[in-house]
Design a protein around this motif. Sequence first.
Motif, PDB file in Angstrom:
ATOM      1  N   LYS A  92     -12.853  -2.844  -8.726  1.00 15.74           N
ATOM      2  CA  LYS A  92     -12.477  -2.151  -7.505  1.00 15.74           C
ATOM      3  C   LYS A  92     -11.142  -1.443  -7.711  1.00 15.74           C
ATOM      4  O   LYS A  92     -10.221  -1.999  -8.315  1.00 15.74           O
ATOM      5  CB  LYS A  92     -12.381  -3.172  -6.375  1.00 15.74           C
ATOM      6  N   GLY A  93     -11.043  -0.213  -7.203  1.00 16.57           N
ATOM      7  CA  GLY A  93      -9.797   0.536  -7.269  1.00 16.57           C
ATOM      8  C   GLY A  93      -9.533   1.206  -8.599  1.00 16.57           C
ATOM      9  O   GLY A  93      -8.482   1.797  -8.801  1.00 16.57           O
TER      10      GLY A  93
ATOM     11  N   TYR B 297      -5.465   2.986  -4.462  1.00 12.42           N
ATOM     12  CA  TYR B 297      -5.977   2.297  -3.277  1.00 12.42           C
ATOM     13  C   TYR B 297      -5.570   3.053  -2.024  1.00 12.42           C
ATOM     14  O   TYR B 297      -4.718   3.929  -2.059  1.00 12.42           O
ATOM     15  CB  TYR B 297      -5.496   0.842  -3.217  1.00 12.42           C
TER      16      TYR B 297
ATOM     17  N   TYR C 276      -4.399   2.406   2.007  1.00 16.71           N
ATOM     18  CA  TYR C 276      -3.895   1.430   2.963  1.00 16.71           C
ATOM     19  C   TYR C 276      -3.465   2.158   4.223  1.00 16.71           C
ATOM     20  O   TYR C 276      -2.678   3.104   4.152  1.00 16.71           O
ATOM     21  CB  TYR C 276      -2.722   0.641   2.364  1.00 16.71           C
TER      22      TYR C 276
ATOM     23  N   TYR D  89      -3.948  -2.674 -10.361  1.00 12.63           N
ATOM     24  CA  TYR D  89      -4.465  -2.546  -8.994  1.00 12.63           C
ATOM     25  C   TYR D  89      -4.302  -3.874  -8.249  1.00 12.63           C
ATOM     26  O   TYR D  89      -3.830  -3.909  -7.121  1.00 12.63           O
ATOM     27  CB  TYR D  89      -5.941  -2.128  -9.025  1.00 12.63           C
TER      28      TYR D  89
ATOM     29  N   THR E 272      -1.938  -4.612  -4.873  1.00 12.80           N
ATOM     30  CA  THR E 272      -2.572  -4.807  -3.567  1.00 12.80           C
ATOM     31  C   THR E 272      -2.637  -6.250  -3.089  1.00 12.80           C
ATOM     32  O   THR E 272      -2.970  -6.490  -1.936  1.00 12.80           O
ATOM     33  CB  THR E 272      -4.012  -4.244  -3.587  1.00 12.80           C
TER      34      THR E 272
ATOM     35  N   HIS F 254      -3.874  -7.597   0.656  1.00  9.26           N
ATOM     36  CA  HIS F 254      -5.206  -8.168   0.843  1.00  9.26           C
ATOM     37  C   HIS F 254      -5.194  -9.648   1.203  1.00  9.26           C
ATOM     38  O   HIS F 254      -6.072 -10.116   1.921  1.00  9.26           O
ATOM     39  CB  HIS F 254      -6.039  -7.987  -0.431  1.00  9.26           C
TER      40      HIS F 254
ATOM     41  N   TYR G  87     -11.566  -8.438  -6.003  1.00  2.00           N
ATOM     42  CA  TYR G  87     -11.229  -7.492  -7.049  1.00  2.00           C
ATOM     43  C   TYR G  87     -12.394  -7.151  -7.964  1.00  2.00           C
ATOM     44  O   TYR G  87     -12.229  -6.487  -8.954  1.00  2.00           O
ATOM     45  CB  TYR G  87     -10.029  -8.010  -7.866  1.00  2.00           C
TER      46      TYR G  87
END
Length: 169
Positions: A117-118, A132, A134, A154, A158, A162, A168
């Motif tokens: 992810k990301g 990312y 936000y 990442y 984050t 999160h 992730y």
Amino acid sequence: MNDIYTVEQITQEFLKEHLEYRDGHLWWFKPTSIRVKIGQQFGSCHNGGYRRGMLKSKNCYEHRLIWFYHYGKWPKDQLDHINGIKDDNRIENLREATKQQNQFNRKSGKDSSSTYKGVSWDKRSKKWGAKYTYKGKNYFVGYYETEVEAAESYRKSTEHLHKDYANYG
């Protein structure tokens, strides 16, 4: 969205009078329609992977009904499936979440060039990029030689946002 958030006609008493909660799903023991049989599972899986069915002429998501069945109140906002499996409606797998928290728990997209992810492959730089979003604002973390380095960057960038909703994968 055709989902119910608060439906005055549906009470916790009505749910428990017609449906039984078992193994993360609802099962009819007193059907409200001639098309429904005793012992039949409530609803069916739809495009998004969530179980949905009709109750009192309303389209209802099973996970929201299960929440109401157990707690006697509708969730304030959204419900998050902790393990990310959209039809795993065990009460211990459900938690209240804001839209943003629910997004934090999403997995990497199916169309993504990365399993993380990301993270995505940048053709121009020939490196892995991490970024990312936000509160509606995009943040670029950086470019990295390896996909794993980008994923770790990442994650570090984050994790404070999160918290318990981090996913992730």
